[in-house]
Design a protein around this motif. Structure first.
Motif, mmCIF file in Angstrom:
data_model
loop_
_atom_site.group_PDB
_atom_site.id
_atom_site.type_symbol
_atom_site.label_atom_id
_atom_site.label_comp_id
_atom_site.label_asym_id
_atom_site.label_seq_id
_atom_site.Cartn_x
_atom_site.Cartn_y
_atom_site.Cartn_z
ATOM 1 N N LYS A 1 0.845 -1.195 0.000
ATOM 2 C CA LYS A 1 0.000 0.000 0.000
ATOM 3 C C LYS A 1 0.885 1.251 0.000
ATOM 4 O O LYS A 1 1.855 1.333 0.737
ATOM 5 N N GLY A 2 0.551 2.194 -0.862
ATOM 6 C CA GLY A 2 1.310 3.431 -0.916
ATOM 7 C C GLY A 2 2.516 3.370 -1.840
ATOM 8 O O GLY A 2 3.156 4.373 -2.096
ATOM 9 N N GLU A 3 2.831 2.189 -2.336
ATOM 10 C CA GLU A 3 3.974 2.059 -3.244
ATOM 11 C C GLU A 3 3.541 2.550 -4.624
ATOM 12 O O GLU A 3 2.506 2.165 -5.129
ATOM 13 N N GLY A 4 4.334 3.423 -5.217
ATOM 14 C CA GLY A 4 3.974 4.003 -6.496
ATOM 15 C C GLY A 4 4.031 3.016 -7.642
ATOM 16 O O GLY A 4 4.734 2.005 -7.586
ATOM 17 N N GLN B 1 7.521 2.450 -9.029
ATOM 18 C CA GLN B 1 8.331 1.594 -8.167
ATOM 19 C C GLN B 1 7.982 0.126 -8.381
ATOM 20 O O GLN B 1 8.854 -0.726 -8.486
ATOM 21 N N VAL B 2 6.685 -0.148 -8.459
ATOM 22 C CA VAL B 2 6.237 -1.523 -8.695
ATOM 23 C C VAL B 2 6.768 -2.015 -10.034
ATOM 24 O O VAL B 2 7.293 -3.121 -10.139
ATOM 25 N N LEU B 3 6.643 -1.183 -11.083
ATOM 26 C CA LEU B 3 7.098 -1.584 -12.415
ATOM 27 C C LEU B 3 8.590 -1.866 -12.441
ATOM 28 O O LEU B 3 9.034 -2.806 -13.098
ATOM 29 N N LEU C 1 1.263 3.660 -17.449
ATOM 30 C CA LEU C 1 0.931 5.028 -17.051
ATOM 31 C C LEU C 1 -0.033 5.676 -18.048
ATOM 32 O O LEU C 1 -0.900 6.456 -17.663
ATOM 33 N N GLY C 2 0.102 5.333 -19.327
ATOM 34 C CA GLY C 2 -0.811 5.854 -20.346
ATOM 35 C C GLY C 2 -2.231 5.350 -20.134
ATOM 36 O O GLY C 2 -3.197 6.116 -20.207
ATOM 37 N N VAL C 3 -2.361 4.048 -19.861
ATOM 38 C CA VAL C 3 -3.680 3.466 -19.588
ATOM 39 C C VAL C 3 -4.286 4.130 -18.359
ATOM 40 O O VAL C 3 -5.460 4.500 -18.344
ATOM 41 N N GLN C 4 -3.458 4.300 -17.335
ATOM 42 C CA GLN C 4 -3.933 4.912 -16.094
ATOM 43 C C GLN C 4 -4.436 6.338 -16.350
ATOM 44 O O GLN C 4 -5.509 6.719 -15.897
ATOM 45 N N LYS C 5 -3.671 7.104 -17.123
ATOM 46 C CA LYS C 5 -4.005 8.502 -17.393
ATOM 47 C C LYS C 5 -5.269 8.631 -18.249
ATOM 48 O O LYS C 5 -6.087 9.516 -18.030
#
Length: 104
Positions: free
Chosen positions: A3-6, A9-11, A29-33
């Motif tokens: 929890k809280g890990e960006g 960082q995970v990638l 990040l594109g999908v997220q955005k």
């Protein structure tokens, strides 16, 4: 992921060849955005009603990735799954829907 890990960082902790990590990060990040836009395109184009539910198992995240790559990312979808073939088959109508959503 803790929890809280960006996301970045995970990638970067995923065990993949280092050369693939920037591309993976760009896609995630594109999908997220653009997730809302991608769902809007899928809904407005009508493909959500045409996709057999079995193609969305175990979840619908692969569809988001394929829509992102088709419409906003590399614009080249690679793969041999039924879902990849489905998205390729509907690419033109997806692109038209994206264009009309961007105009409005």
């Amino acid at each position: 992921a803790n929890k809280g890990e960006g996301v970045r960082q995970v990638l970067y902790n995923v065990h993949l060849p280092p050369s693939t990590k920037p591309q993976l990060q760009a896609i995630v990040l594109g999908v997220q955005k653009d997730e809302r836009l991608l769902w809007d395109v899928a809904r407005e184009s009508g493909i959500l009603n045409k996709i057999p539910p079995s193609m969305l198992l175990p979840d619908d995240k692969m569809l988001l990735v394929l829509l992102y790559e088709t419409l906003l990312g590399s614009r080249r979808v690679r793969g041999t799954t039924e879902l990849v073939a489905f998205v390729k088959e509907h690419k033109a109508s997806l692109q038209q829907t994206l264009a009309s959503l961007r105009k409005s």
